[in-house]
Scaffold this active site. Structure first.
Site, short mmCIF file in Angstrom:
data_model
loop_
_atom_site.label_atom_id
_atom_site.label_comp_id
_atom_site.label_asym_id
_atom_site.label_seq_id
_atom_site.Cartn_x
_atom_site.Cartn_y
_atom_site.Cartn_z
N SER A 139 0.82 -1.21 0.00
CA SER A 139 0.00 0.00 0.00
C SER A 139 0.86 1.26 0.00
O SER A 139 0.37 2.33 -0.32
CB SER A 139 -0.86 0.05 1.27
OG SER A 139 -1.59 -1.12 1.40
N HIS B 178 -1.35 -2.77 -7.07
CA HIS B 178 -2.03 -2.40 -5.84
C HIS B 178 -3.55 -2.54 -6.00
O HIS B 178 -4.19 -1.75 -6.69
CB HIS B 178 -1.65 -0.97 -5.43
CG HIS B 178 -2.19 -0.58 -4.10
ND1 HIS B 178 -2.56 0.70 -3.79
CD2 HIS B 178 -2.44 -1.32 -2.99
CE1 HIS B 178 -3.01 0.73 -2.54
NE2 HIS B 178 -2.95 -0.48 -2.04
N GLU C 88 -4.03 -0.15 -9.27
CA GLU C 88 -2.90 0.75 -9.56
C GLU C 88 -1.73 -0.12 -10.02
O GLU C 88 -1.35 -1.08 -9.33
CB GLU C 88 -2.50 1.53 -8.30
CG GLU C 88 -3.51 2.61 -7.91
CD GLU C 88 -3.10 3.39 -6.65
OE1 GLU C 88 -3.36 4.59 -6.59
OE2 GLU C 88 -2.54 2.77 -5.71
N ASN D 138 -3.85 6.14 -1.87
CA ASN D 138 -3.53 6.31 -0.44
C ASN D 138 -2.93 7.67 -0.12
O ASN D 138 -3.04 8.15 1.01
CB ASN D 138 -2.62 5.18 0.04
CG ASN D 138 -3.40 3.91 0.29
OD1 ASN D 138 -4.61 3.97 0.48
ND2 ASN D 138 -2.74 2.78 0.28
N1 CAA Z 1 -15.70 -9.25 -0.10
C1 CAA Z 1 -16.25 -9.55 -1.29
N2 CAA Z 1 -17.38 -8.98 -1.76
C2 CAA Z 1 -17.97 -8.09 -0.96
C3 CAA Z 1 -17.47 -7.74 0.31
C4 CAA Z 1 -16.27 -8.37 0.74
N3 CAA Z 1 -15.69 -8.07 1.89
N4 CAA Z 1 -18.28 -6.81 0.87
C5 CAA Z 1 -19.27 -6.61 0.00
N5 CAA Z 1 -19.08 -7.36 -1.11
C6 CAA Z 1 -19.93 -7.44 -2.28
C7 CAA Z 1 -21.31 -7.99 -1.92
O1 CAA Z 1 -21.31 -9.41 -1.95
C8 CAA Z 1 -22.17 -7.42 -3.04
O2 CAA Z 1 -21.97 -8.19 -4.21
P1 CAA Z 1 -23.11 -8.27 -5.37
O3 CAA Z 1 -23.28 -6.90 -5.92
O4 CAA Z 1 -22.52 -9.23 -6.36
O5 CAA Z 1 -24.34 -8.78 -4.69
C9 CAA Z 1 -21.52 -6.05 -3.31
O6 CAA Z 1 -20.18 -6.13 -2.76
C10 CAA Z 1 -22.27 -4.93 -2.63
O7 CAA Z 1 -22.32 -5.26 -1.26
P2 CAA Z 1 -23.42 -4.68 -0.30
O8 CAA Z 1 -24.67 -4.42 -1.07
O9 CAA Z 1 -23.51 -5.57 0.90
O10 CAA Z 1 -22.78 -3.36 0.26
P3 CAA Z 1 -22.47 -1.99 -0.43
O11 CAA Z 1 -23.35 -1.68 -1.56
O12 CAA Z 1 -22.37 -1.04 0.71
O13 CAA Z 1 -21.01 -2.19 -1.03
C11 CAA Z 1 -18.69 -1.96 -0.73
C12 CAA Z 1 -19.96 -2.67 -0.27
C13 CAA Z 1 -18.43 -2.28 -2.21
C14 CAA Z 1 -17.56 -2.51 0.12
C15 CAA Z 1 -18.89 -0.40 -0.57
O14 CAA Z 1 -19.33 -0.11 0.73
C16 CAA Z 1 -17.63 0.39 -0.84
O15 CAA Z 1 -17.28 0.64 -1.99
N6 CAA Z 1 -16.92 0.82 0.23
C17 CAA Z 1 -15.66 1.54 0.12
C18 CAA Z 1 -14.53 0.56 0.05
C19 CAA Z 1 -13.21 1.23 -0.19
O16 CAA Z 1 -13.07 2.43 -0.19
N7 CAA Z 1 -12.18 0.39 -0.36
C20 CAA Z 1 -10.84 0.85 -0.55
C21 CAA Z 1 -10.11 0.80 0.73
S1 CAA Z 1 -8.46 1.38 0.56
C22 CAA Z 1 -7.59 0.04 0.10
O17 CAA Z 1 -8.05 -1.06 0.04
C23 CAA Z 1 -6.19 0.27 -0.26
C24 CAA Z 1 -5.19 0.32 0.79
O18 CAA Z 1 -4.02 0.17 0.47
C25 CAA Z 1 -5.52 0.64 2.18
#
Ligand code: CAA
Length: 294
Positions: A119, A140, A152, A190
């Site tokens: 990250s 990434h 990325e 990030n």
């Molecule tokens: N693993 C796999 N699939 C997942 C999941 C998980 N942990 N959580 C949710 N999903 C899937 C669900 O199964 C669902 O799939 P379908 O559309 O096929 O049915 C879909 O995502 C939508 O889920 P929900 O309806 O339950 O929830 P939501 O609409 O709120 O979406 C989310 C969930 C996609 C996680 C959304 O809340 C989101 O985009 N959140 C922000 C996440 C983010 O910013 N991530 C980046 C973090 S930074 C990083 O990772 C980099 C780093 O270096 C730190």
């Protein structure tokens, strides 16, 4: 270079998602862990995700079985020998990653590419631990890997053009939106996201709102899919603290410094969703906000 077999070192939060996404794209995948317990946990998460897909009618049982059949779990890094691409998704700790790359460099076939899912740690330093810096790049992914569209693709000083093409092609074959970037701490996302998350914690410390109010406000006021404190828990508080440490050291700016609350939660073993508690408690049916100071 034609990719057929992908190795993923680490089957944790990111590794299991990378393994699943790669197998769904048709690659043969070997994914490693350091203990049978950790491997079973990671493979179990993939099985659960696939079962959910079948339940929702998004994938049929035969296809889900085929995806699982393409994933070989292992405790033996020797199984990476014939991989065309190996991606590491182990702990965000440079000495751990360097040790892994030194070992893999002696095992994996010479023309294979290596990629780090770091990250924030320098890609170039990891590349230099191998005898193949030209075939080393950053890939990434974002959590949850199965859902987040971005990849990325990071070019370090010695990364060859052909290696970047392999990374971009691989990302596109997974259906990802690919953005190429440079080997600077935090890359693009990030660099912008981490100070925001840390400011969410600082705001909580200063009393601008409760944990829930801060999250509700950013969802309803800025259209974010989840609030900053929930997102901290999803990223992993240990991972966030370690990214903050690297970025603070690199930029020397207080906006990258880990706030006291984050440090305390990590010291207490509260890492967010993966440990069952962070800014929220995940032991019940729905997350419940907890006082991070308690
Ligand atoms: N693993 C796999 N699939 C997942 C999941 C998980 N942990 N959580 C949710 N999903 C899937 C669900 O199964 C669902 O799939 P379908 O559309 O096929 O049915 C879909 O995502 C939508 O889920 P929900 O309806 O339950 O929830 P939501 O609409 O709120 O979406 C989310 C969930 C996609 C996680 C959304 O809340 C989101 O985009 N959140 C922000 C996440 C983010 O910013 N991530 C980046 C973090 S930074 C990083 O990772 C980099 C780093 O270096 C730190």
């Amino acid at each position: 270079m034609e990719l057929e077999k992908v190795g993923v070192a680490g089957c944790g939060l990111m590794g299991h998602g990378i393994a699943q996404a790669s197998a769904e794209a048709g690659y043969e995948v070997v994914v490693s862990e350091v203990s049978q317990e950790a491997l079973d946990k990671g493979i179990g998460k993939i099985e659960k995700q696939l079962a959910k897909g079948v339940e929702k009618g998004k994938v049929d049982q035969a296809d889900a079985d085929a995806v699982l059949g393409r994933i070989q779990g292992t405790l033996d890094t020797g199984d990476f020998a014939d991989c065309d691409l190996v991606i590491e998704a182990v702990t965000e700790d440079l000495p751990t990653k360097l040790e892994l790359w030194k070992e893999l460099d002696g095992i994996v076939k010479e023309d294979a590419c290596f990629a780090t899912n770091t990250s924030s740690l320098p890609v170039a330093e990891q590349a230099a631990a191998t005898g193949r810096p030209g075939r080393f790049l950053g890939l990434h992914f974002f959590n949850p890997v199965q859902r987040m569209p971005l990849l990325e693709v990071i070019e370090a000083d010695d990364t060859e053009t052909g290696t970047m093409e392999v990374g971009v092609g691989f990302g596109e074959s997974l259906g990802k939106t690919v953005v190429e970037t440079k080997d600077k701490p935090g890359f693009i996302v990030n660099r912008l996201l981490v100070p925001y998350l840390l400011d969410g914690i600082r705001g909580y410390e200063e009393g601008i709102g409760s944990v829930e109010e801060i999250d509700i406000a950013m969802k309803a006021g800025a259209g974010h899919p989840m609030g900053p404190l929930t997102l901290c828990d999803v990223v992993g508080l240990d991972t966030l603290a370690s990214i903050a440490g690297v970025m603070y050291e690199a930029f020397g700016e207080s906006r990258f410094e880990a706030p006291a609350t984050l440090q305390k939660l990590v010291a207490d073993g509260h890492y967010g969703v993966k440990s069952g508690r962070g800014f929220y408690d995940y032991s019940g049916d729905a997350p419940v906000a907890v006082d991070p100071g308690s």
